[in-house]
Design an enzyme around this catalytic site. Structure first.
Site, PDB file in Angstrom:
ATOM      1  N   ARG A 131     -12.450  13.127  -1.876  1.00  0.00           N
ATOM      2  CA  ARG A 131     -11.610  11.880  -2.278  1.00  0.00           C
ATOM      3  C   ARG A 131      -9.988  12.509  -2.477  1.00  0.00           C
ATOM      4  O   ARG A 131      -9.261  11.797  -3.256  1.00  0.00           O
ATOM      5  CB  ARG A 131     -11.828  11.501  -3.889  1.00  0.00           C
ATOM      6  CG  ARG A 131     -13.253  10.807  -3.921  1.00  0.00           C
ATOM      7  CD  ARG A 131     -13.204   9.888  -5.244  1.00  0.00           C
ATOM      8  NE  ARG A 131     -14.624   9.263  -5.246  1.00  0.00           N
ATOM      9  CZ  ARG A 131     -15.613   9.695  -5.810  1.00  0.00           C
ATOM     10  NH1 ARG A 131     -15.483  10.926  -6.732  1.00  0.00           N
ATOM     11  NH2 ARG A 131     -16.627   9.029  -6.180  1.00  0.00           N
ATOM     12  N   LYS A 153       0.975   7.541   7.242  1.00  0.00           N
ATOM     13  CA  LYS A 153      -0.058   6.617   7.939  1.00  0.00           C
ATOM     14  C   LYS A 153      -1.234   7.840   8.650  1.00  0.00           C
ATOM     15  O   LYS A 153      -0.820   8.829   9.490  1.00  0.00           O
ATOM     16  CB  LYS A 153       0.607   6.168   9.078  1.00  0.00           C
ATOM     17  CG  LYS A 153       1.012   4.602   8.600  1.00  0.00           C
ATOM     18  CD  LYS A 153       1.615   3.901   9.701  1.00  0.00           C
ATOM     19  CE  LYS A 153       2.097   2.385   9.182  1.00  0.00           C
ATOM     20  NZ  LYS A 153       2.522   1.603  10.377  1.00  0.00           N
ATOM     21  N   GLU A 195      10.744   7.388  21.015  1.00  0.00           N
ATOM     22  CA  GLU A 195      10.785   7.086  19.440  1.00  0.00           C
ATOM     23  C   GLU A 195      12.082   7.329  18.948  1.00  0.00           C
ATOM     24  O   GLU A 195      12.489   6.689  18.038  1.00  0.00           O
ATOM     25  CB  GLU A 195       9.899   7.924  18.862  1.00  0.00           C
ATOM     26  CG  GLU A 195       8.390   7.641  19.240  1.00  0.00           C
ATOM     27  CD  GLU A 195       7.760   6.392  18.965  1.00  0.00           C
ATOM     28  OE1 GLU A 195       8.343   5.507  18.094  1.00  0.00           O
ATOM     29  OE2 GLU A 195       6.503   6.126  19.419  1.00  0.00           O
ATOM     30  N   LYS A 237      13.723   7.218   9.316  1.00  0.00           N
ATOM     31  CA  LYS A 237      11.951   7.190   9.076  1.00  0.00           C
ATOM     32  C   LYS A 237      11.840   7.390   7.472  1.00  0.00           C
ATOM     33  O   LYS A 237      11.123   6.361   6.746  1.00  0.00           O
ATOM     34  CB  LYS A 237      11.080   8.336   9.692  1.00  0.00           C
ATOM     35  CG  LYS A 237       9.838   8.244   9.606  1.00  0.00           C
ATOM     36  CD  LYS A 237       8.785   7.221  10.150  1.00  0.00           C
ATOM     37  CE  LYS A 237       7.552   6.697   9.908  1.00  0.00           C
ATOM     38  NZ  LYS A 237       6.265   6.798  10.816  1.00  0.00           N
ATOM     39  N   GLU A 247       4.054  -0.983   4.218  1.00  0.00           N
ATOM     40  CA  GLU A 247       4.295  -1.935   5.423  1.00  0.00           C
ATOM     41  C   GLU A 247       4.072  -3.373   4.637  1.00  0.00           C
ATOM     42  O   GLU A 247       3.557  -4.272   5.273  1.00  0.00           O
ATOM     43  CB  GLU A 247       3.428  -1.504   6.431  1.00  0.00           C
ATOM     44  CG  GLU A 247       4.304  -2.310   7.656  1.00  0.00           C
ATOM     45  CD  GLU A 247       3.741  -1.480   8.959  1.00  0.00           C
ATOM     46  OE1 GLU A 247       3.489  -0.508   9.258  1.00  0.00           O
ATOM     47  OE2 GLU A 247       3.322  -2.599   9.879  1.00  0.00           O
ATOM     48  N   ARG A 251       9.001  -1.816   6.796  1.00  0.00           N
ATOM     49  CA  ARG A 251       8.354  -0.994   7.623  1.00  0.00           C
ATOM     50  C   ARG A 251       7.832  -1.318   9.097  1.00  0.00           C
ATOM     51  O   ARG A 251       7.962  -0.627  10.022  1.00  0.00           O
ATOM     52  CB  ARG A 251       7.280  -0.184   6.760  1.00  0.00           C
ATOM     53  CG  ARG A 251       6.690   0.878   7.642  1.00  0.00           C
ATOM     54  CD  ARG A 251       5.756   1.915   6.777  1.00  0.00           C
ATOM     55  NE  ARG A 251       5.120   3.139   7.449  1.00  0.00           N
ATOM     56  CZ  ARG A 251       4.666   4.170   7.183  1.00  0.00           C
ATOM     57  NH1 ARG A 251       4.472   4.219   5.702  1.00  0.00           N
ATOM     58  NH2 ARG A 251       4.204   4.954   7.942  1.00  0.00           N
ATOM     59  N   ASN A 255       7.729  -0.788  14.627  1.00  0.00           N
ATOM     60  CA  ASN A 255       6.997  -1.073  15.635  1.00  0.00           C
ATOM     61  C   ASN A 255       7.647  -1.633  16.797  1.00  0.00           C
ATOM     62  O   ASN A 255       6.987  -2.149  17.711  1.00  0.00           O
ATOM     63  CB  ASN A 255       5.772  -2.054  15.013  1.00  0.00           C
ATOM     64  CG  ASN A 255       4.875  -1.274  13.916  1.00  0.00           C
ATOM     65  OD1 ASN A 255       4.531  -0.209  14.012  1.00  0.00           O
ATOM     66  ND2 ASN A 255       4.469  -2.137  12.946  1.00  0.00           N
ATOM     67  N   HIS A 258       6.153  -1.494  20.093  1.00  0.00           N
ATOM     68  CA  HIS A 258       4.848  -0.932  20.094  1.00  0.00           C
ATOM     69  C   HIS A 258       3.842  -2.112  20.390  1.00  0.00           C
ATOM     70  O   HIS A 258       2.659  -1.545  20.671  1.00  0.00           O
ATOM     71  CB  HIS A 258       4.619  -0.304  18.915  1.00  0.00           C
ATOM     72  CG  HIS A 258       5.279   1.143  18.548  1.00  0.00           C
ATOM     73  ND1 HIS A 258       6.615   1.498  18.712  1.00  0.00           N
ATOM     74  CD2 HIS A 258       4.735   2.173  18.531  1.00  0.00           C
ATOM     75  CE1 HIS A 258       6.901   2.653  18.575  1.00  0.00           C
ATOM     76  NE2 HIS A 258       5.619   3.236  18.219  1.00  0.00           N
ATOM     77  N   HIS A 262       1.261  -0.828  22.948  1.00  0.00           N
ATOM     78  CA  HIS A 262      -0.375  -0.591  22.436  1.00  0.00           C
ATOM     79  C   HIS A 262      -1.029  -1.263  23.484  1.00  0.00           C
ATOM     80  O   HIS A 262      -1.958  -0.891  23.903  1.00  0.00           O
ATOM     81  CB  HIS A 262      -0.696  -1.047  21.043  1.00  0.00           C
ATOM     82  CG  HIS A 262       0.036  -0.256  20.223  1.00  0.00           C
ATOM     83  ND1 HIS A 262       0.254  -0.391  18.787  1.00  0.00           N
ATOM     84  CD2 HIS A 262       0.161   1.470  20.309  1.00  0.00           C
ATOM     85  CE1 HIS A 262       0.681   0.773  18.229  1.00  0.00           C
ATOM     86  NE2 HIS A 262       0.411   1.584  18.922  1.00  0.00           N
ATOM     87  N   HIS A 276       1.867   7.425  25.686  1.00  0.00           N
ATOM     88  CA  HIS A 276       2.435   6.708  24.644  1.00  0.00           C
ATOM     89  C   HIS A 276       3.726   6.342  24.581  1.00  0.00           C
ATOM     90  O   HIS A 276       4.434   5.087  24.568  1.00  0.00           O
ATOM     91  CB  HIS A 276       1.887   7.129  23.341  1.00  0.00           C
ATOM     92  CG  HIS A 276       2.427   6.592  22.226  1.00  0.00           C
ATOM     93  ND1 HIS A 276       2.043   5.298  21.717  1.00  0.00           N
ATOM     94  CD2 HIS A 276       3.481   6.669  21.426  1.00  0.00           C
ATOM     95  CE1 HIS A 276       2.701   4.681  20.599  1.00  0.00           C
ATOM     96  NE2 HIS A 276       3.666   5.527  20.465  1.00  0.00           N
TER      97      HIS A 276
HETATM   98  N1  GLY Z   1       4.684   4.811  13.175  1.00  0.00           N
HETATM   99  C1  GLY Z   1       5.005   3.529  12.432  1.00  0.00           C
HETATM  100  C2  GLY Z   1       4.968   3.873  10.975  1.00  0.00           C
HETATM  101  O1  GLY Z   1       4.926   4.975  10.657  1.00  0.00           O
HETATM  102  O2  GLY Z   1       5.088   2.982  10.316  1.00  0.00           O
END
Ligand code: GLY
Length: 374
Positions: A131, A153, A195, A237, A247, A251, A255, A258, A262, A276
């Protein structure tokens, strides 16, 4: 912090990711493994479980492992296959097996030593093993340093899409040694700069201007420009995640590019070769062009964006042979689709973006064809 004259320092002031009781530092080192390991040691109450892959470990691991031993950190390494195709529940399961067989306890620390795949996978294992155990990120690629290691993430891919299984789980430390970039191959180094350009477009026109003047030097890993652009990216960031950890809104601006990327990555050669950052570069061009067509973004600023991406050695057109319909189909499996509507992050000027979910599919298909899709 000013960077001038700082190229010879062993480390720089940390940045803080401010998340209440889940707050942590992003620390920067200048080819200073001992200092990095000393900071890791301070956060390891018991044994550490270092998740990495053979490619990274053969390039960087010997020195890191020797420093861990010299510092008296009790650790085991666990190798994962190299590449996105290993970011799976099977790989996570193999790591749980090792942790359990080797009787790691709740006082274990999982350390991700590698790029985005390693970080996401190891973070997911840290979030779920017993956990949740302590987690430290040691990113070794540009993408991991400026993006994926920060913000919590974690997760694995599913056959139906990338990052569909996961958890928000913050690390206790992100330890960035820019020297690790010296052994990074060209395509990953250039890809990572997509990025960094993204942060200029979504948040910071001054960073964009700086990149226009200095991206070539930063790409050659010259200390001052490299430190400036990576630190500023991490700062942005951290600021975005600090305002919107889960998010709920802001946040999503991370993207930018992206949604297209993707989808491009889910077809053809890009899937095979894990481009990527290259896909993000094309995605940013597509998003900028879409914003121009919607009358939100000027042609002059779009031309600057395309030029910067080219100067960074990144592609600006959709690779030959990709079908527009196939890309649009790929976009539908994106988990950012909201109530069946595709959501785009579109620039209004360099340094500012907005979210739009009112773009009709025929306009997207035309855009993709104009950018080289069939
Ligand atoms: N890479 C996008 C984020 O961390 O929200």
């Amino acid at each position: 912090m000013t960077e001038s004259g700082n190229a010879t320092k062993a480390s720089w002031d940390p940045l803080r990711v401010d998340l209440g009781e889940r707050s942590y530092d992003i620390r920067f080192y200048n080819n200073a493994t001992d200092a990095l390991v000393a900071d890791i040691k301070a956060l390891c109450p018991e044994r550490a479980f270092v998740v990495t892959n053979e490619t990274i470990w053969s390039a960087q691991g010997e020195r890191f492992g020797a420093a861990m031993q010299a510092a008296g950190v009790d650790f085991t390494t666990a190798m994962v296959g190299d590449g996105e195709k290993y970011k799976t529940l099977d790989s996570a399961s193999a790591l749980y097996d090792r942790l359990l067989e080797e009787r790691f306890s709740r006082r274990a620390t999982v350390i991700a030593f590698g790029g985005g795949v390693i970080g996401d996978l190891a973070g997911f294992v840290a979030a779920t093993f017993l956990r949740g155990v302590r987690f430290i990120q040691v990113p070794t690629t540009v993408v991991a340093m400026v993006d994926s290691s920060i913000g919590g993430k974690t997760g694995v891919d599913h056959r139906l899409g990338k990052n569909l299984i996961g958890a928000f789980y913050q690390p206790a430390l992100v330890a960035v040694d820019l020297a690790y970039l010296k052994t990074l191959d060209d395509h990953n180094r250039h890809g990572g700069f997509a990025e960094i350009i993204k942060y200029g477009v979504i948040y910071d026109a001054a960073l964009f201007d700086y990149l226009e003047k200095n991206v070539t030097r930063a790409l050659k890993l010259e200390s001052e420009p490299l430190l400036h652009v990576t630190r500023r990216s991490c700062e942005i960031k951290a600021a975005v995640v600090g305002q919107d950890e889960f998010e709920g809104g802001l946040r999503a601006i991370l993207n930018f590019g992206h949604t297209f990327a993707h989808a491009i990555e889910s077809v053809g050669e890009y899937k095979e070769r894990q481009f990527h950052g290259q896909a993000v570069a094309i995605g940013m061009v597509a998003a900028g062009e879409l914003a121009c067509r919607l009358g939100m973004f000027s042609a002059g600023e779009q031309a600057r964006l395309v030029k910067l991406i080219e100067t960074a050695g990144l592609p600006t057109r959709i690779p030959e042979g990709m079908k527009a319909e196939q890309i649009v189909e790929g976009m539908k499996s994106d988990k950012k689709v909201v109530s069946g509507r595709q959501r785009f992050v579109l620039p209004t000027r360099l340094g500012e973006v907005v979210l739009r979910d009112d773009v009709e599919t025929p306009a997207v298909l035309k855009l993709l064809r104009d950018l080289g899709a069939t």
